[in-house]
Motif scaffolding. Structure first.
Motif, PDB file in Angstrom:
ATOM      1  N   UNK A   1     -11.479  24.689  65.362  1.00  0.00           N
ATOM      2  CA  UNK A   1     -10.556  24.619  66.478  1.00  0.00           C
ATOM      3  C   UNK A   1     -10.267  26.041  66.951  1.00  0.00           C
ATOM      4  N   UNK A   2      -9.152  26.268  67.606  1.00  0.00           N
ATOM      5  CA  UNK A   2      -8.847  27.600  68.161  1.00  0.00           C
ATOM      6  C   UNK A   2      -7.467  28.065  67.713  1.00  0.00           C
ATOM      7  N   UNK A   3      -7.178  27.838  66.427  1.00  0.00           N
ATOM      8  CA  UNK A   3      -5.866  28.166  65.870  1.00  0.00           C
ATOM      9  C   UNK A   3      -5.814  29.648  65.494  1.00  0.00           C
ATOM     10  N   UNK A   4      -4.799  30.336  65.984  1.00  0.00           N
ATOM     11  CA  UNK A   4      -4.614  31.757  65.667  1.00  0.00           C
ATOM     12  C   UNK A   4      -3.453  31.908  64.672  1.00  0.00           C
ATOM     13  N   UNK A   5      -2.915  33.126  64.537  1.00  0.00           N
ATOM     14  CA  UNK A   5      -1.970  33.385  63.449  1.00  0.00           C
ATOM     15  C   UNK A   5      -0.656  32.615  63.618  1.00  0.00           C
ATOM     16  N   UNK A   6      -0.202  32.412  64.862  1.00  0.00           N
ATOM     17  CA  UNK A   6       1.053  31.676  65.055  1.00  0.00           C
ATOM     18  C   UNK A   6       0.918  30.229  64.578  1.00  0.00           C
ATOM     19  N   UNK A   7      -0.217  29.629  64.879  1.00  0.00           N
ATOM     20  CA  UNK A   7      -0.465  28.262  64.411  1.00  0.00           C
ATOM     21  C   UNK A   7      -0.578  28.196  62.904  1.00  0.00           C
ATOM     22  N   UNK A   8      -1.231  29.190  62.314  1.00  0.00           N
ATOM     23  CA  UNK A   8      -1.361  29.229  60.857  1.00  0.00           C
ATOM     24  C   UNK A   8      -0.003  29.408  60.191  1.00  0.00           C
ATOM     25  N   UNK A   9       0.864  30.219  60.807  1.00  0.00           N
ATOM     26  CA  UNK A   9       2.211  30.407  60.255  1.00  0.00           C
ATOM     27  C   UNK A   9       3.001  29.098  60.292  1.00  0.00           C
ATOM     28  N   UNK A  10       2.816  28.312  61.363  1.00  0.00           N
ATOM     29  CA  UNK A  10       3.499  27.012  61.448  1.00  0.00           C
ATOM     30  C   UNK A  10       2.970  26.049  60.385  1.00  0.00           C
ATOM     31  N   UNK A  11       1.662  26.065  60.165  1.00  0.00           N
ATOM     32  CA  UNK A  11       1.086  25.222  59.117  1.00  0.00           C
ATOM     33  C   UNK A  11       1.575  25.673  57.740  1.00  0.00           C
ATOM     34  N   UNK A  12       1.726  26.981  57.573  1.00  0.00           N
ATOM     35  CA  UNK A  12       2.249  27.508  56.304  1.00  0.00           C
ATOM     36  C   UNK A  12       3.672  27.022  56.068  1.00  0.00           C
ATOM     37  N   UNK A  13       4.486  27.003  57.140  1.00  0.00           N
ATOM     38  CA  UNK A  13       5.849  26.487  57.007  1.00  0.00           C
ATOM     39  C   UNK A  13       5.832  25.024  56.577  1.00  0.00           C
ATOM     40  N   UNK A  14       4.902  24.260  57.152  1.00  0.00           N
ATOM     41  CA  UNK A  14       4.748  22.871  56.741  1.00  0.00           C
ATOM     42  C   UNK A  14       4.360  22.745  55.278  1.00  0.00           C
ATOM     43  N   UNK A  15       3.514  23.660  54.817  1.00  0.00           N
ATOM     44  CA  UNK A  15       3.093  23.648  53.407  1.00  0.00           C
ATOM     45  C   UNK A  15       4.263  23.886  52.459  1.00  0.00           C
ATOM     46  N   UNK A  16       5.186  24.743  52.875  1.00  0.00           N
ATOM     47  CA  UNK A  16       6.330  25.025  51.994  1.00  0.00           C
ATOM     48  C   UNK A  16       7.229  23.800  51.838  1.00  0.00           C
ATOM     49  N   UNK A  17       7.177  22.887  52.833  1.00  0.00           N
ATOM     50  CA  UNK A  17       8.052  21.712  52.810  1.00  0.00           C
ATOM     51  C   UNK A  17       7.329  20.442  52.372  1.00  0.00           C
ATOM     52  N   UNK A  18       6.006  20.506  52.262  1.00  0.00           N
ATOM     53  CA  UNK A  18       5.235  19.307  51.905  1.00  0.00           C
ATOM     54  C   UNK A  18       5.091  19.175  50.395  1.00  0.00           C
ATOM     55  N   UNK A  19       5.190  17.941  49.920  1.00  0.00           N
ATOM     56  CA  UNK A  19       4.964  17.689  48.496  1.00  0.00           C
ATOM     57  C   UNK A  19       3.783  16.751  48.294  1.00  0.00           C
ATOM     58  N   UNK A  20       3.045  16.460  49.401  1.00  0.00           N
ATOM     59  CA  UNK A  20       1.930  15.508  49.289  1.00  0.00           C
ATOM     60  C   UNK A  20       0.576  16.083  49.671  1.00  0.00           C
ATOM     61  N   UNK A  21       0.525  17.088  50.560  1.00  0.00           N
ATOM     62  CA  UNK A  21      -0.758  17.593  51.051  1.00  0.00           C
ATOM     63  C   UNK A  21      -1.570  18.224  49.922  1.00  0.00           C
ATOM     64  N   UNK A  22      -2.796  17.732  49.720  1.00  0.00           N
ATOM     65  CA  UNK A  22      -3.649  18.254  48.645  1.00  0.00           C
ATOM     66  C   UNK A  22      -4.861  19.013  49.182  1.00  0.00           C
ATOM     67  N   UNK A  23      -5.226  18.807  50.477  1.00  0.00           N
ATOM     68  CA  UNK A  23      -6.416  19.465  51.017  1.00  0.00           C
ATOM     69  C   UNK A  23      -6.168  19.925  52.445  1.00  0.00           C
ATOM     70  N   UNK A  24      -6.468  21.209  52.724  1.00  0.00           N
ATOM     71  CA  UNK A  24      -6.313  21.773  54.070  1.00  0.00           C
ATOM     72  C   UNK A  24      -7.583  22.543  54.417  1.00  0.00           C
ATOM     73  N   UNK A  25      -8.214  22.166  55.524  1.00  0.00           N
ATOM     74  CA  UNK A  25      -9.448  22.818  55.966  1.00  0.00           C
ATOM     75  C   UNK A  25      -9.197  23.527  57.290  1.00  0.00           C
ATOM     76  N   UNK A  26      -9.256  24.864  57.276  1.00  0.00           N
ATOM     77  CA  UNK A  26      -9.071  25.672  58.483  1.00  0.00           C
ATOM     78  C   UNK A  26     -10.318  26.492  58.804  1.00  0.00           C
TER      79      UNK A  26
END
Length: 433
Positions: free
Chosen positions: A287-312
Motif C-alpha cells: 500500500x502507500x502507508x508512510x510514518x504517520x500511518x505506521x504511528x497510528x497502527x503502532x498506537x493500535x498495537x499498544x491497545x490490542x490484546x488479540x492481533x498476532x500478525x501484521x504485514x506492512x
C-alpha cells in the motif's frame, strides 16, 4: 405308418439369471423419472446408492440440491465440470465444492442491468446450507449503452475511470451473503481478468457505491471470520467506511487489504479498528502507508490484546514509523509475526528493535528484508538477541547486514527453533479421549 416329427426351438443363451429382479427394475424406473418424482428419502440406504449412481449430473439443482446428499454424486458433478478439483480445500466435501464454485462462477460473470438477479437469488435456498467460503476474483461492470464521443482520445487514461463512474457499479452482494448463514470467508477482487485488447481503466473501478454496499453487507454477515479485499484500488475514504462498519464485528479474525491504495488516513482508521476489534491478522502489504500511518497502527498495537500478525511489506513507513512500531512492541504481548520488508528502514529502527528483542517474549517471526539496516543495524539486532529464547525467524535478506553478524544471528535463531521443536516433542499436546 405315418410319423409326426416335433421340433422345439430353444435359445441356448437365455437364462433365468439374466432377468432383472423386480427391485432392480423399480430402482431403474425411479432413477429414470427422478426429476418428476425424487423419492430418494423413502428408499433403503443400499437402494438409495443404486439410484444415485444412475442419476444424471445434468438434473436441475432444484431437484438434487436438497435431496441428494451422497458425496459420490457431487464428486461426479465436480469432476465432469472442472479439470482441477482439490476437495481438501473444501473441508473434504464435494457437495460444498460444487455449490461454492457454481455460485462463484455465476457471480464472476454477472453483468449488472443485463443478467437477471434471479439467477443468484433463486440459488440461495439451494446452496445456503453448504457455502462457507466465496472467492470472487473478478466483477464485471454494466454494459455501456451510450458510447462516448471520440472527440478526446482518453480511452487508455485514468481520467476515463472518472468519466465512466456512472457505468461501473458492480453487483451488490448484500442480499446474497447476508442470506448465507454459514459463510465464514469472503475473498474479493474488483476488476476484470483477461480483458486483453478491451482494457479500460473503468473496468477496475471500486466505486463509492460499491464500497457502501459492501460495507453494509459485511457488517450484516455476522459469522464472517476472514475478509479479503485485494487489488481493488481501495483508497483512504473507502477504507475508512469499511473500518467503521467492521469495528464491532463479533467474529472477524483476519483482514487482508494487500495491493491497494491505502495511505496514512486509511491506516489511522485501521489503527482504531485494531484497538476495538478482535482482529488477529492484518495484511497491508503493498500500500502507500508512510510514518504517520505506521504511528497510528503502532498506537493500535499498544491497545490490542488479540492481533498476532501484521504485514506492512512494501510500504513507506521509514524510521519514524519503524521506531513507533518497535516502541509499541515493548508493551504489546500478543503480536507473534511482523513483516517490515521494503520500508526504507535503517539503523535507528534496528536500535529500537534491539530493545524489543531483549524484552519481548511473544514475537516469533520478524522480517526486515530489503531494507538498509547496515553494519550497525545488524550489530544492534545481534545484541538484542543475546538472551532471546522466543524468536525463531528473522529475515535479513538484502538488509545490508555484515555477513559475520548475519551468521551469528542465524545461529541464535536456529538454536531457538530447535529448542521449540524439542520442547514440542517432549511435551506433545494431549488430546482428550
Amino acid at each position: 405308418p405315418f410319423y409326426t416329427r416335433r421340433c422345439i426351438t430353444e435359445d441356448l443363451s437365455w437364462s433365468l439369471v439374466t432377468v432383472p429382479p423386480l427391485t432392480e427394475l423399480c430402482l431403474q424406473h425411479i432413477a429414470h423419472n427422478f426429476e418428476k418424482n425424487p423419492i430418494l428419502n423413502y428408499l433403503l440406504p443400499e437402494h438409495q446408492k443404486k439410484v444415485v449412481d444412475r442419476l444424471s449430473t445434468s438434473l436441475p439443482l432444484t431437484v438434487t440440491a436438497n435431496t441428494v446428499s451422497h458425496e459420490d454424486y457431487w464428486k461426479r458433478c465436480c469432476m465432469e465440470r472442472w479439470q482441477v478439483c482439490e476437495v481438501s480445500n473444501y473441508g473434504g466435501s464435494w457437495k460444498r465444492m460444487f455449490f461454492e464454485r457454481h455460485l462463484e462462477n455465476i457471480l464472476k460473470f454477472f453483468i449488472p442491468n443485463s443478467t437477471d438477479p434471479k439467477q443468484v437469488l433463486d440459488l440461495i435456498p439451494l446452496c445456503k446450507g453448504y457455502v462457507r467460503k466465496l472467492e470472487i476474483d473478478q466483477f464485471l461492470p454494466p454494459l455501456q449503452v451510450d458510447q462516448k464521443e471520440e472527440s478526446n482520445d482518453l480511452s487508455d487514461t485514468e481520467e476515463d475511470a472518472e468519466l465512466d463512474e456512472v457505468y461501473t457499479h458492480h453487483y451488490d452482494l448484500k442480499d446474497l451473503i447476508t442470506a448465507l448463514p454459514h459463510l465464514q470467508e469472503l475473498h474479493l477482487t474488483y476488476g476484470v481478468k483477461s480483458c486483453g485488447m478491451n482494457f479500460e481503466w473503468s473496468l477496475f473501478n471500486f466505486t463509492e457505491l460499491d464500497c457502501s454496499n459492501l460495507a453494509t453487507a459485511v457488517k450484516m454477515c455476522r459469522n464472517l471470520k476472514v475478509f479479503k479485499l485485494t487489488r481493488s484500488k481501495v483508497d483512504d475514504e473507502k477504507i475508512k467506511l469499511l473500518a467503521r462498519n467492521l469495528q464491532h464485528h463479533p467474529c472477524l479474525l483476519e483482514l487482508d487489504l494487500s495491493h491497494n491504495l491505502i495511505r496514512d488516513h486509511g491506516a489511522q482508521a485501521l489503527g482504531k479498528l485494531i484497538s476495538y476489534s478482535k482482529l488477529e491478522t492484518l495484511d497491508l502489504c503493498n500500500n502507500q502507508i508512510c510514518h504517520l500511518g505506521a504511528q497510528a497502527l503502532a498506537q493500535g498495537l499498544t491497545e490490542s490484546s488479540t492481533l498476532t500478525s501484521l504485514n506492512l511489506r512494501l510500504n513507506f513507513v521509514e524510521d519514524k514509523g519503524g521506531e513507533a512500531i518497535g516502541r509499541a512492541l515493548l508493551t504489546n504481548t500478543s503480536l507473534k509475526s511482523l513483516h517490515l520488508g521494503s520500508n526504507n528502514l535503517s539503523e535507528p529502527t534496528a536500535a529500537v528493535f534491539s530493545q524489543v528483542l531483549a524484552q519481548n517474549t511473544t514475537l516469533t517471526s520478524i522480517s526486515f528484508s530489503c531494507n538498509h539496516l547496515g553494519l550497525d543495524g545488524g550489530k544492534h539486532l545481534l545484541e538484542g538477541l543475546t538472551n532471546n529464547k522466543t524468536l525463531t525467524e528473522l529475515d535479513l535478506r538484502h538488509a545490508e547486514v555484515e555477513q559475520e553478524t548475519d551468521f551469528l544471528i542465524h545461529e541464535i535463531v536456529w538454536a531457538n527453533r530447535e529448542a521449540v521443536r524439542l520442547g514440542s516433542l517432549q511435551h506433545p499436546t494431549t488430546e482428550p479421549l
